[in-house]
Design a protein around this motif. Structure first.
Motif, PDB file in Angstrom:
ATOM      1  N   HIS A 211      -8.503  25.604  82.397  1.00  0.00           N
ATOM      2  CA  HIS A 211      -9.251  26.227  81.617  1.00  0.00           C
ATOM      3  C   HIS A 211     -10.516  26.927  82.155  1.00  0.00           C
ATOM      4  CE1 HIS A 211      -6.290  25.245  78.605  1.00  0.00           C
ATOM      5  NE2 HIS A 211      -6.589  24.058  79.062  1.00  0.00           N
ATOM      6  N   ASN A 212     -10.877  28.174  81.829  1.00  0.00           N
ATOM      7  CA  ASN A 212     -12.337  28.654  82.004  1.00  0.00           C
ATOM      8  C   ASN A 212     -13.442  27.593  81.676  1.00  0.00           C
ATOM      9  OD1 ASN A 212     -11.099  30.936  83.291  1.00  0.00           O
ATOM     10  ND2 ASN A 212     -11.937  32.391  81.759  1.00  0.00           N
ATOM     11  N   ALA A 213     -13.267  26.962  80.462  1.00  0.00           N
ATOM     12  CA  ALA A 213     -14.404  26.233  80.040  1.00  0.00           C
ATOM     13  C   ALA A 213     -14.629  24.871  81.143  1.00  0.00           C
ATOM     14  CB  ALA A 213     -13.942  25.886  78.812  1.00  0.00           C
ATOM     15  N   GLU A 214     -13.658  24.706  81.854  1.00  0.00           N
ATOM     16  CA  GLU A 214     -13.871  23.392  82.694  1.00  0.00           C
ATOM     17  C   GLU A 214     -14.472  24.290  83.876  1.00  0.00           C
ATOM     18  OE1 GLU A 214     -10.032  20.695  82.601  1.00  0.00           O
ATOM     19  OE2 GLU A 214      -9.290  22.747  82.741  1.00  0.00           O
ATOM     20  N   LEU A 215     -14.247  25.306  84.424  1.00  0.00           N
ATOM     21  CA  LEU A 215     -14.907  26.000  85.699  1.00  0.00           C
ATOM     22  C   LEU A 215     -16.272  26.073  85.096  1.00  0.00           C
ATOM     23  CD1 LEU A 215     -12.328  28.539  86.910  1.00  0.00           C
ATOM     24  CD2 LEU A 215     -12.983  26.648  88.080  1.00  0.00           C
ATOM     25  N   ILE A 216     -16.531  26.511  83.967  1.00  0.00           N
ATOM     26  CA  ILE A 216     -18.221  26.810  83.575  1.00  0.00           C
ATOM     27  C   ILE A 216     -18.923  25.535  83.645  1.00  0.00           C
ATOM     28  CG2 ILE A 216     -19.336  27.809  81.660  1.00  0.00           C
ATOM     29  CD1 ILE A 216     -17.076  29.752  81.029  1.00  0.00           C
ATOM     30  N   ARG A 217     -18.359  24.632  82.967  1.00  0.00           N
ATOM     31  CA  ARG A 217     -18.894  23.171  82.837  1.00  0.00           C
ATOM     32  C   ARG A 217     -19.078  22.833  84.437  1.00  0.00           C
ATOM     33  NH1 ARG A 217     -15.470  21.889  78.524  1.00  0.00           N
ATOM     34  NH2 ARG A 217     -13.940  20.964  79.846  1.00  0.00           N
ATOM     35  N   TYR A 218     -18.182  22.858  85.313  1.00  0.00           N
ATOM     36  CA  TYR A 218     -18.344  22.200  86.707  1.00  0.00           C
ATOM     37  C   TYR A 218     -19.626  23.140  87.324  1.00  0.00           C
ATOM     38  CZ  TYR A 218     -17.234  21.705  91.656  1.00  0.00           C
ATOM     39  OH  TYR A 218     -17.421  21.474  92.922  1.00  0.00           O
ATOM     40  N   ALA A 219     -19.554  24.576  87.121  1.00  0.00           N
ATOM     41  CA  ALA A 219     -20.702  25.390  87.729  1.00  0.00           C
ATOM     42  C   ALA A 219     -21.962  24.916  87.265  1.00  0.00           C
ATOM     43  CB  ALA A 219     -20.529  26.841  87.289  1.00  0.00           C
ATOM     44  N   ILE A 220     -22.110  24.460  86.024  1.00  0.00           N
ATOM     45  CA  ILE A 220     -23.301  24.039  85.202  1.00  0.00           C
ATOM     46  C   ILE A 220     -23.794  22.488  85.933  1.00  0.00           C
ATOM     47  CG2 ILE A 220     -24.312  23.414  83.326  1.00  0.00           C
ATOM     48  CD1 ILE A 220     -22.691  25.542  82.006  1.00  0.00           C
ATOM     49  N   ARG A 221     -22.604  21.821  85.962  1.00  0.00           N
ATOM     50  CA  ARG A 221     -22.845  20.509  86.339  1.00  0.00           C
ATOM     51  C   ARG A 221     -23.432  20.135  87.646  1.00  0.00           C
ATOM     52  NH1 ARG A 221     -17.954  18.392  85.246  1.00  0.00           N
ATOM     53  NH2 ARG A 221     -17.289  18.171  87.304  1.00  0.00           N
ATOM     54  N   THR A 222     -22.813  21.282  88.607  1.00  0.00           N
ATOM     55  CA  THR A 222     -22.981  21.003  89.937  1.00  0.00           C
ATOM     56  C   THR A 222     -24.537  21.871  90.357  1.00  0.00           C
ATOM     57  OG1 THR A 222     -21.777  22.955  90.477  1.00  0.00           O
ATOM     58  CG2 THR A 222     -20.601  20.642  90.807  1.00  0.00           C
ATOM     59  N   GLY A 223     -24.999  22.503  89.442  1.00  0.00           N
ATOM     60  CA  GLY A 223     -26.281  23.411  89.668  1.00  0.00           C
ATOM     61  C   GLY A 223     -25.699  24.785  90.146  1.00  0.00           C
ATOM     62  N   LEU A 224     -24.798  25.241  89.909  1.00  0.00           N
ATOM     63  CA  LEU A 224     -24.276  26.613  90.856  1.00  0.00           C
ATOM     64  C   LEU A 224     -25.088  27.577  89.607  1.00  0.00           C
ATOM     65  CD1 LEU A 224     -20.858  26.399  91.833  1.00  0.00           C
ATOM     66  CD2 LEU A 224     -23.018  27.071  93.259  1.00  0.00           C
ATOM     67  N   SER A 225     -25.363  27.196  88.433  1.00  0.00           N
ATOM     68  CA  SER A 225     -25.914  28.023  87.310  1.00  0.00           C
ATOM     69  C   SER A 225     -26.895  27.456  86.853  1.00  0.00           C
ATOM     70  CB  SER A 225     -24.814  28.409  86.383  1.00  0.00           C
ATOM     71  OG  SER A 225     -23.580  29.028  86.826  1.00  0.00           O
ATOM     72  N   ASP A 226     -27.788  27.816  87.298  1.00  0.00           N
ATOM     73  CA  ASP A 226     -29.485  27.456  86.846  1.00  0.00           C
ATOM     74  C   ASP A 226     -29.896  28.398  85.943  1.00  0.00           C
ATOM     75  OD1 ASP A 226     -31.904  26.379  86.434  1.00  0.00           O
ATOM     76  OD2 ASP A 226     -32.343  25.928  88.300  1.00  0.00           O
ATOM     77  N   GLU A 227     -29.998  28.013  84.744  1.00  0.00           N
ATOM     78  CA  GLU A 227     -30.467  28.974  83.595  1.00  0.00           C
ATOM     79  C   GLU A 227     -31.618  29.702  83.879  1.00  0.00           C
ATOM     80  OE1 GLU A 227     -30.346  27.991  79.469  1.00  0.00           O
ATOM     81  OE2 GLU A 227     -28.755  26.428  79.992  1.00  0.00           O
ATOM     82  N   ASP A 228     -32.401  29.092  84.738  1.00  0.00           N
ATOM     83  CA  ASP A 228     -33.915  29.708  84.970  1.00  0.00           C
ATOM     84  C   ASP A 228     -33.602  30.811  86.229  1.00  0.00           C
ATOM     85  OD1 ASP A 228     -35.231  28.072  83.152  1.00  0.00           O
ATOM     86  OD2 ASP A 228     -35.693  26.547  84.563  1.00  0.00           O
TER      87      ASP A 228
END
Length: 71
Positions: free
Chosen positions: A51-68
């Motif tokens: 699922h996309n949600a798993e990919l999104i969690r992975y991106a956040i957990r690995t630091g690929l998507s830093d909110e700042d």
């Protein structure tokens, strides 16, 4: 299959982590929606996810998507 992500796959994953849709990613990267969807499918396969949600969690957990640092 090679589990390493290509540069483009990494970019698509990063943008997914920011909550961008396939259409938004396609527009941003100058690709077709179908091409982005193909990258998404490859990402799911390479990471053993369903699922996309798993990919999104992975991106956040690995630091690929830093909110700042949203692009």
């Amino acid at each position: 299959m090679n589990d390493r992500l290509s540069g483009r796959e990494t970019e698509v994953l990063r943008l997914m982590g920011y909550g961008k849709s396939c259409k938004q990613i396609a527009e941003r990267l100058g690709l077709s929606v179908k091409t982005v969807s193909t990258y998404r499918t490859r990402l799911l396969d390479k990471r053993g996810m369903r699922h996309n949600a798993e990919l999104i969690r992975y991106a956040i957990r690995t630091g690929l998507s830093d909110e700042d640092e949203e692009p």
